[in-house]
Every structure is written in structure tokens, then in C-alpha cells.
Enzyme design. Structure first.
Site, mmCIF file in Angstrom:
data_model
loop_
_atom_site.group_PDB
_atom_site.id
_atom_site.type_symbol
_atom_site.label_atom_id
_atom_site.label_comp_id
_atom_site.label_asym_id
_atom_site.label_seq_id
_atom_site.Cartn_x
_atom_site.Cartn_y
_atom_site.Cartn_z
ATOM 1 N N GLY A 158 0.809 -1.206 0.000
ATOM 2 C CA GLY A 158 0.000 0.000 0.000
ATOM 3 C C GLY A 158 0.837 1.248 0.000
ATOM 4 C CD GLU A 187 -0.345 5.868 4.387
ATOM 5 O OE1 GLU A 187 -0.403 7.084 4.102
ATOM 6 O OE2 GLU A 187 0.718 5.275 4.570
ATOM 7 C CG MET A 218 2.265 5.920 9.873
ATOM 8 S SD MET A 218 1.757 5.877 8.139
ATOM 9 C CE MET A 218 -0.008 5.623 8.307
#
Length: 373
Positions: A83, A126, A196
Site C-alpha cells: 500500500g 491509507e 505514523m
């Protein structure tokens, strides 16, 4: 009593860093396998519900070169990430849509990972229920993770091998967390979760702000006080993630702005920063590029005492970045909270040759030393 050592030091390796100009060009041979407990190879693509190599030399040499690092560090695990931001949601939405499409992905992924000597899979969607992904994808992502875990465990038992590891890279912003993740259900299945905690501020905003503050700033109010590493990690834990499974992200790069007035403090009016010579992305600079700027005449290095991170001013350029001082403090914080380790984006953004520092890998070396105290 001393805080526990970091359970994990996770580093992402990016397969496009091979295309940077000499000085920034990064190859698998530049990796130091002693610096990480886990290396995550980024990224594979998702095509027709299957893992597919994204670079022309992934299959012919680079997968093998990275997984062969396990011969030099017997404890090292190497995972493959699928991804990333540029892939977005569309192929994931298609893959999770039905039990049949998920089963195809799971079966072929196990074959792909085993045949190429990977130790696991990192899901970097995401984000579920965001960026064009429908609300139903939040629960479908949970089901995918549950089905992957069951299949990985079953395959490990059948083949008498350690089960493949299953991890995910997840958002740090509150609205995306709330929309995308069933935190308790995911935490029960994933081996660890890569948070993240960076890109809190950047050139998409019209005032300067730090890429990855440890704490909220005195100048911030309301929702702005959520845009920091400490808040995001705590939010994940408060909402059901066991601290020991949370791996907190540390950036080895900075986000830059072009100042548009005489003001140079955090919160000053600004537009996106210039691109740097090696990473070549507007508003973005690797640590070695930041160091080169720090060594320039007229560079001013400042430290945000409230947010515990540095920033650089050179002419009209303003960069919020991390250095050994801020990373030591962040690692100490992670340990004090009992979190499951740290993750860096990305290995190739450290001063890996030591071109601007006394030794190579000054940031990763600092992190390792602080982790092992």
C-alpha cells in the site's frame, strides 16, 4: 526503577530511494542490519487482489538482498509492506469487499511472502473509510485482519514454521483514527501497530508548524493540541490498544516552509518549502539534507522548549525536524509509557553515509543506544 528497554526498533526501507542522485542514492547494500529488530520493505502494490512487486528489481535482486540481512543478524525480521499513501484506498476497497476476494488475497499473500523469505506482512492502507473508501471499509478491514491472523496461524502450524507476522501502519490524526479503526479488535490480532506520528504539520498549511512534536505547544489551542506524538499515542491506548503493541513513529526527515514575512517563530506565515537536492519533494528534507543546511552560513538552529523538537531557519526556509537530542527524548518517553517500541520513516533518510556527521546513521544509532539503556 529504570524504564523497560524498547521491545522493537522498526525501520521502513523504501525501494524508490535507489533513484536518488549520488549522495542520496540508497541501495539494500547500504542497510545496517544491526540497527533494527524489524525492517519493513516498502512498498508492494495490490493488483487484482494480489501482492505485486512495485519496482523492476524487487523480484530480481532487492527482495533477496534485504531478506539476506537476516544471515548477519539472526534476530532480524523482514516484513513486506503493501500500500502506502500513493496507492490510496481503491485497491484495498476492492479486495476487502467480499469473503471470496479477501480469501484470494490471503492465500496468494502467504505464498508470495514464503517464496521470497519474508517474515510477515505490514498493511499500509491509507486509510479505511477515508480518501474515497466507504464507511463499511472500517469493519471490512477488521474482518480482513482477523482472517489474515487465522490463516497465518494455521499455515504456520501446518508447515511447522513460525507464523507470519501481521502488522499495520495506522493514522495519528483523531478524525482518521475514529473513522478507520476498531482499535480493540485490531489490537487483538496484530503483532504490533506502527503509529505514523509525523506529518502533523507541513507545507499544506499557511503557517509554520513542526512535523512531529512530542507535546502540544503553548501557542496551540483546541484541536491543534492533538497534533503531537504524545497525544496520538495516548489516544490509541485509551481507546483499546495495549501499550506493548503500540510502536511509535519517529521521522528521520523534516517538513519545510518558505517564510512570507519577517517572522521566524513557530506559527509564522508561510508557503510550502523548497524541494531539497536529493529527496526532490517540495516541503520535505532528509536528515542529511537538513544537516547540510545547518552547516551553511547564516543557518540558525532553534529548539521548541514546549514541544521538545528543533527547527532550522536559513534565509526564507523554515524546517521542523528531529535530531539526536529530540529523538533521545522521544525514545525515553516511549519507554516511560511502556509502549512496544519505535518505528522510523525511513532508514534511507538518516545520514547513512555519515557525509554530514562524524559517523554514519547518527539518528538510528542514537535511537538504538537510547532503546538499550
Amino acid at each position: 526503577m529504570a524504564a523497560p528497554s524498547c521491545l522493537r526498533r522498526v525501520g521502513y526501507y523504501t525501494n524508490w530511494s535507489q533513484y536518488r542522485h549520488p549522495g542520496g542514492k540508497f541501495l539494500p547494500s547500504d542497510l545496517d542490519p544491526s540497527l533494527c529488530t524489524h525492517i519493513i520493505y516498502a512498498f508492494a502494490n495490490l493488483v487484482n487482489n494480489e501482492l505485486v512487486a512495485s519496482e523492476w528489481n524487487d523480484e530480481t535482486s532487492h527482495y533477496e538482498q534485504v531478506t539476506n540481512l537476516k544471515q548477519r543478524n539472526k534476530e532480524l525480521k523482514v516484513l513486506l509492506a503493501v500500500g502506502g499513501w500513493n496507492v490510496g484506498s481503491e485497491p484495498f476497497t476492492a479486495m476487502v469487499a467480499t469473503e471470496r476476494s479477501r480469501a484470494h488475497f490471503i492465500r496468494t499473500s502467504i505464498q508470495f511472502l514464503r517464496q521470497r523469505n519474508f517474515d510477515g506482512l505490514d498493511l499500509d492502507w491509507e486509510y479505511p473509510a477515508d480518501r474515497g473508501s466507504p464507511p463499511e471499509d472500517r469493519d471490512r478491514f477488521t474482518v480482513l485482519v482477523q482472517e489474515l491472523r487465522a490463516a497465518f496461524n494455521a499455515e504456520g502450524s501446518q508447515t511447522n514454521q513460525p507464523a507470519l507476522l501481521l502488522t499495520a501502519a495506522v493514522a495519528a490524526g483523531k478524525s482518521r483514527i475514529d473513522n478507520a479503526y476498531d482499535i480493540p479488535a485490531l489490537s487483538a490480532e496484530l503483532d504490533f501497530i506502527n503509529l505514523m506520528t509525523y506529518d502533523f504539520h507541513g507545507g499544506w498549511e499557511n503557517v509554520t508548524g513542526h512535523n512531529s512534536p512530542l507535546y502540544a505547544g503553548d501557542h496551540e489551542s483546541g484541536d491543534q493540541r492533538q497534533l503531537n506524538m504524545g497525544w496520538a499515542a495516548k489516544y490509541w491506548v485509551t481507546n483499546g490498544c495495549p501499550p506493548s503493541k503500540l510502536v511509535v513513529g519517529l521521522p528521520l526527515y523534516g517538513r519545510s516552509f518558505t517564510l512570507t514575512t519577517e517572522k521566524t517563530t513557530v506559527g509564522s506565515p508561510a508557503s510550502p518549502g523548497q524541494s531539497s537536492p536529493f529527496t526532490r519533494e517540495d516541503g520535505y528534507a532528509s536528515y542529511y539534507e537538513v544537516c547540510k543546511m545547518l552547516h551553511s552560513d547564516g543557518a540558525q538552529s532553534n529548539f521548541l522548549e514546549d514541544q521538545r523538537v528543533p527547527y532550522l531557519v536559513l534565509g526564507t526556509q523554515w524546517i521542523g525536524y528531529d535530531n539526536p537530542k529530540s529523538l533521545k527524548e522521544k525514545v525515553s518517553y516511549v519507554r516511560s509509557q511502556g509502549y512496544g517500541g519505535i518505528m522510523v520513516w525511513a532508514i534511507d533518510l538518516d545520514d547513512f553515509r555519515g557525509s554530514e556527521n562524524v559517523e554514519p546513521y547518527p539518528l538510528l544509532t542514537t535511537i538504538k543506544e537510547e532503546c538499550q539503556l
